[in-house]
Design a protein around this motif. Structure first.
Motif, PDB file in Angstrom:
ATOM      1  N   GLY A 183       0.800  -1.219   0.000  1.00 55.59           N
ATOM      2  CA  GLY A 183       0.000   0.000   0.000  1.00 55.59           C
ATOM      3  C   GLY A 183       0.829   1.263   0.000  1.00 55.59           C
ATOM      4  O   GLY A 183       0.313   2.371   0.180  1.00 55.59           O
ATOM      5  N   GLN A 184       2.127   1.112  -0.216  1.00 60.47           N
ATOM      6  CA  GLN A 184       2.990   2.298  -0.159  1.00 60.47           C
ATOM      7  C   GLN A 184       2.766   3.247  -1.331  1.00 60.47           C
ATOM      8  O   GLN A 184       2.969   4.447  -1.208  1.00 60.47           O
ATOM      9  CB  GLN A 184       4.464   1.857  -0.145  1.00 60.47           C
ATOM     10  CG  GLN A 184       4.876   1.172   1.128  1.00 60.47           C
ATOM     11  CD  GLN A 184       6.377   1.330   1.359  1.00 60.47           C
ATOM     12  OE1 GLN A 184       6.864   2.430   1.541  1.00 60.47           O
ATOM     13  NE2 GLN A 184       7.093   0.221   1.326  1.00 60.47           N
ATOM     14  N   GLU A 209      -0.133   3.812  -2.776  1.00 63.27           N
ATOM     15  CA  GLU A 209      -1.323   4.603  -2.453  1.00 63.27           C
ATOM     16  C   GLU A 209      -1.027   5.637  -1.373  1.00 63.27           C
ATOM     17  O   GLU A 209      -1.548   6.750  -1.405  1.00 63.27           O
ATOM     18  CB  GLU A 209      -2.469   3.680  -2.020  1.00 63.27           C
ATOM     19  CG  GLU A 209      -3.046   2.822  -3.145  1.00 63.27           C
ATOM     20  CD  GLU A 209      -3.554   3.655  -4.334  1.00 63.27           C
ATOM     21  OE1 GLU A 209      -4.079   4.773  -4.103  1.00 63.27           O
ATOM     22  OE2 GLU A 209      -3.417   3.205  -5.491  1.00 63.27           O
ATOM     23  N   GLU A 210      -0.191   5.249  -0.431  1.00 63.37           N
ATOM     24  CA  GLU A 210       0.191   6.215   0.616  1.00 63.37           C
ATOM     25  C   GLU A 210       0.919   7.403   0.021  1.00 63.37           C
ATOM     26  O   GLU A 210       0.671   8.560   0.379  1.00 63.37           O
ATOM     27  CB  GLU A 210       1.105   5.552   1.652  1.00 63.37           C
ATOM     28  CG  GLU A 210       0.380   4.657   2.636  1.00 63.37           C
ATOM     29  CD  GLU A 210       1.370   3.908   3.526  1.00 63.37           C
ATOM     30  OE1 GLU A 210       2.475   4.429   3.765  1.00 63.37           O
ATOM     31  OE2 GLU A 210       1.028   2.797   3.960  1.00 63.37           O
ATOM     32  N   GLN A 223      -1.498   9.564  -1.754  1.00 64.53           N
ATOM     33  CA  GLN A 223      -2.292  10.345  -0.814  1.00 64.53           C
ATOM     34  C   GLN A 223      -1.491  11.529  -0.274  1.00 64.53           C
ATOM     35  O   GLN A 223      -1.994  12.636  -0.129  1.00 64.53           O
ATOM     36  CB  GLN A 223      -2.785   9.453   0.337  1.00 64.53           C
ATOM     37  CG  GLN A 223      -3.832  10.118   1.216  1.00 64.53           C
ATOM     38  CD  GLN A 223      -5.031  10.613   0.409  1.00 64.53           C
ATOM     39  OE1 GLN A 223      -5.601   9.874  -0.416  1.00 64.53           O
ATOM     40  NE2 GLN A 223      -5.411  11.895   0.592  1.00 64.53           N
ATOM     41  N   GLN A 224      -0.210  11.233  -0.003  1.00 63.29           N
ATOM     42  CA  GLN A 224       0.666  12.292   0.506  1.00 63.29           C
ATOM     43  C   GLN A 224       0.792  13.421  -0.521  1.00 63.29           C
ATOM     44  O   GLN A 224       0.759  14.601  -0.174  1.00 63.29           O
ATOM     45  CB  GLN A 224       2.048  11.712   0.820  1.00 63.29           C
ATOM     46  CG  GLN A 224       2.955  12.661   1.596  1.00 63.29           C
ATOM     47  CD  GLN A 224       4.222  11.958   2.073  1.00 63.29           C
ATOM     48  OE1 GLN A 224       4.217  10.744   2.300  1.00 63.29           O
ATOM     49  NE2 GLN A 224       5.299  12.700   2.210  1.00 63.29           N
ATOM     50  N   ALA A 246       7.059   6.437  -4.877  1.00 58.15           N
ATOM     51  CA  ALA A 246       6.810   5.703  -3.631  1.00 58.15           C
ATOM     52  C   ALA A 246       8.094   5.005  -3.164  1.00 58.15           C
ATOM     53  O   ALA A 246       8.399   4.965  -1.962  1.00 58.15           O
ATOM     54  CB  ALA A 246       5.705   4.676  -3.844  1.00 58.15           C
ATOM     55  N   ASP A 277      10.268   5.623   0.286  1.00 59.77           N
ATOM     56  CA  ASP A 277      10.748   4.583   1.212  1.00 59.77           C
ATOM     57  C   ASP A 277      12.247   4.726   1.455  1.00 59.77           C
ATOM     58  O   ASP A 277      12.711   4.626   2.596  1.00 59.77           O
ATOM     59  CB  ASP A 277      10.444   3.197   0.623  1.00 59.77           C
ATOM     60  CG  ASP A 277      10.775   2.090   1.613  1.00 59.77           C
ATOM     61  OD1 ASP A 277       9.983   1.887   2.545  1.00 59.77           O
ATOM     62  OD2 ASP A 277      11.849   1.467   1.472  1.00 59.77           O
TER      63      ASP A 277
END
Length: 534
Positions: A246-247, A249-250, A253-254, A298, A302
């Motif tokens: 889900g990173q 999507e995170e 969203q960010q 993404a 990370d």
RNA sequence: GCCCUCGUAGCUCAGGGGAUAGAGCAUUGGCCUCCGGAGCCAUGUGCGCAGGUUCGAAUCCUGCCGAGGGCGCCA
């Protein structure tokens, strides 16, 4: 160290001579010509205007101040040319250098802690996991590893990382091609043509899932090939898990929260123009699929969470993505300056003067494994590191395969082998290594001996500069200099013999031990072996 | 058209503000009674062109010429 001592002395002297303010850095360098002394400074030239004197007059004032009490090792100070201040040193300063080299041994010689433990993540190679690495991957792979070694040698904490693009259409196509080969059929339209797939299909168990098995097989292939070049990645990062966790999507969203992503024309866009890009870029296509950019953002998000500084090594054909990648991380709120993207220029591969095609189907390409088979890991690494990454490189595999003198790696390794041979003979003759107190380095006064110590004295600066500029080829250049200095010494100065005094033999043994330390340290820094016999 | 990198000896490349620009290969000629000759020594009217900045430019800036790479709702 002598350098700092001289700079300090120059600073004090210049201050007393009326230089105010003192320059931020006082430059001290090794003159190109021996006649100009051992060290040279341009302070008088650099500051004469602010002081309001002509450079030579100012230099005279500074020298007068310096001469009140000559710094250690300094024999004389001269003013030359337009106003250089040249220091002529006694050989004792080089004997001190040699002492420190012997003290350091290869494990610490030239190393420093300037990186202060900064955690650097360097991502390189990152080839798709669906075909073996080819010769075109060699430069970036070897370069990335060499930069990692340089950073480690300068006190950084380094993570070597490989990003696996293990999802998307090309993986499906790869699996389909592999399955077709397994059935003995030709690969589908636009599929992977290479012969390697025939071999892999033969290895694949009947009940295996072509995608999963093939993916794993490709990763093994990458690791094996890189391993032969002494390249070991610490982290193999899967794009798939990034999506699954889900990173992606995170991250999206960010971006939305920061108003850096917006919807338009049925697609979702990154406001990359905010960061100097010439247009905004698509993150999610009209059909709902991600472009490559969003998972990449993404992924970097990370990486930022895991390191202080990021380095990506990319080929010249990816230079167009630098701006948008930096825009992507900037849009997340990270400092784009902490993401350093190094572009390596492409390599022209020749075989006996004839161009080897690097594009198109794999059948036209040279596998990286074949290069290692032909010329070995040492010559491969040395060759690909021998010039600046900013220049296009021409490599002739045929010429290198002959192990001819076209490849200076042998010249450097030969120096090491000769030293090893000398040590063995010395031991046989009963010359035992002596401790610092009993060896008389002052006996080392021959021009060849001096030259070798001078080259050794430069190594710490070379390492620091090579690390700062991400330029491992500077280490290669230095190794060639040291090898040349040694071979010259070897020719003109015998270590042992009836006409050689024992004390001199012992001093020269210490000198070649210093050369050995330099060769081993330098070769290790570029990942090339130091063989004891050839 | 715009962006990035490069243009240094016959070839492959170092040198990236300093004083007489260097190496390897190639060429030509020397050096083996002696620690490994995979070595040593000698042999060269070279910084693409034009301006600019600077006490000083192969190095920094601008333009031009030339080579390579890049400018996708491909990765």
């Amino acid at each position: 160290m002598i350098r700092e001592q001289l700079i300090d002395a120059l600073g004090v002297a210049a201050g007393n001579a009326g230089v105010d303010p003192l320059p931020a850095t006082i430059e001290l360098e090794r003159p190109a010509h021996r006649d100009h002394g051992d060290w040279s400074s341009n302070v008088a030239l650099a500051t004469s205007k602010t002081v309001g004197k002509n450079p030579r007059a100012l230099a005279a004032d500074i020298v007068a101040e310096l001469e009140r009490e000559l710094p250690a090792h300094v024999e004389s100070i001269e003013i030359a040319g337009p106003g250089f201040i040249n220091f002529r040193l006694a050989d004792t300063w080089l004997h001190e250098v040699l002492e420190s080299v012997l003290d350091a041994q290869p494990q610490t010689f030239g190393r420093s802690a300037t990186g202060d433990g900064t955690h650097v993540n360097i991502e390189f190679v990152s080839a798709n996991p669906n075909k073996p690495l080819h010769a075109g991957h060699a430069r970036g792979a070897i370069y990335g590893d060499a930069v990692a070694r340089l950073l480690e040698a300068t006190g950084h904490h380094v993570t070597r990382e490989f990003y696996l693009n293990d999802r998307g259409v090309q993986m499906t196509l790869f699996a389909d091609s592999l399955a077709a080969r397994k059935r003995g059929e030709t690969v589908p339209e636009g599929g992977y043509q290479g012969d390697y797939l025939v071999d892999w299909a033969a290895e694949m168990p009947d009940d295996a899932d072509p995608l999963e098995w093939g993916y794993e097989r490709a990763v093994i292939s990458h690791k094996t090939t890189l391993g032969r070049l002494r390249i070991v990645h610490d982290v193999w990062f899967s794009e798939r898990t990034l999506v699954a966790d889900g990173q992606v999507e995170e991250a999206l969203q960010q971006l939305r929260d920061r108003e850096m992503a917006f919807d338009n024309d049925g697609a979702t866009w990154l406001r990359s123009t905010e960061f100097g890009d010439d247009k905004d870029r698509v993150l999610i296509k009209g059909d709902g699929d991600y472009t490559y950019l969003l998972p990449d953002i993404a992924y970097h998000r990370d990486k930022y969470s895991r390191a202080d500084k990021l380095i990506n090594v990319w080929g010249a054909d990816h230079h167009g993505y630098v701006t948008r990648m930096k825009a992507g991380v900037g849009a997340l709120g990270h400092d784009p300056a902490d993401l350093e993207i190094i572009i390596t220029q492409l390599v022209d591969l020749l075989r006996d003067g004839e161009e080897v095609r690097m594009s198109g189907r794999l059948g036209d390409m040279v596998a990286l494994d074949d290069v290692v088979d032909d010329i070995g890991a040492d010559a491969t690494r040395f060759t690909f590191l021998s010039q600046s990454m900013d220049t296009r490189q021409t490599v002739d595999l045929g010429a290198l395969a002959e192990k001819s003198m076209d490849n200076p790696v042998f010249y450097v390794q030969y120096a090491h082998a000769r030293i090893h041979s000398l040590r063995a003979r010395a031991a046989q003759a009963g010359h035992v290594a002596t401790d610092a107190a009993s060896r008389e380095l002052a006996l080392l006064t021959h021009e060849r001996e001096i030259e070798m110590m001078r080259v050794l004295s430069e190594y710490p600066d070379v390492v620091a500069l090579a690390a700062r500029e991400r330029a491992p080829h500077k280490v290669i250049t230095w190794l060639r200099q040291l090898a040349a200095a040694f071979h010259g010494f070897y020719h003109d100065c015998h270590v042992m013999g009836d006409d050689i005094d024992t004390a001199l033999t012992l001093a020269r043994l210490a000198l070649i031990e210093g050369a050995r330390v330099g060769l081993v340290a330098g070769l290790d820094l570029v990942g090339v072996s130091a063989p004891e016999a050839m």
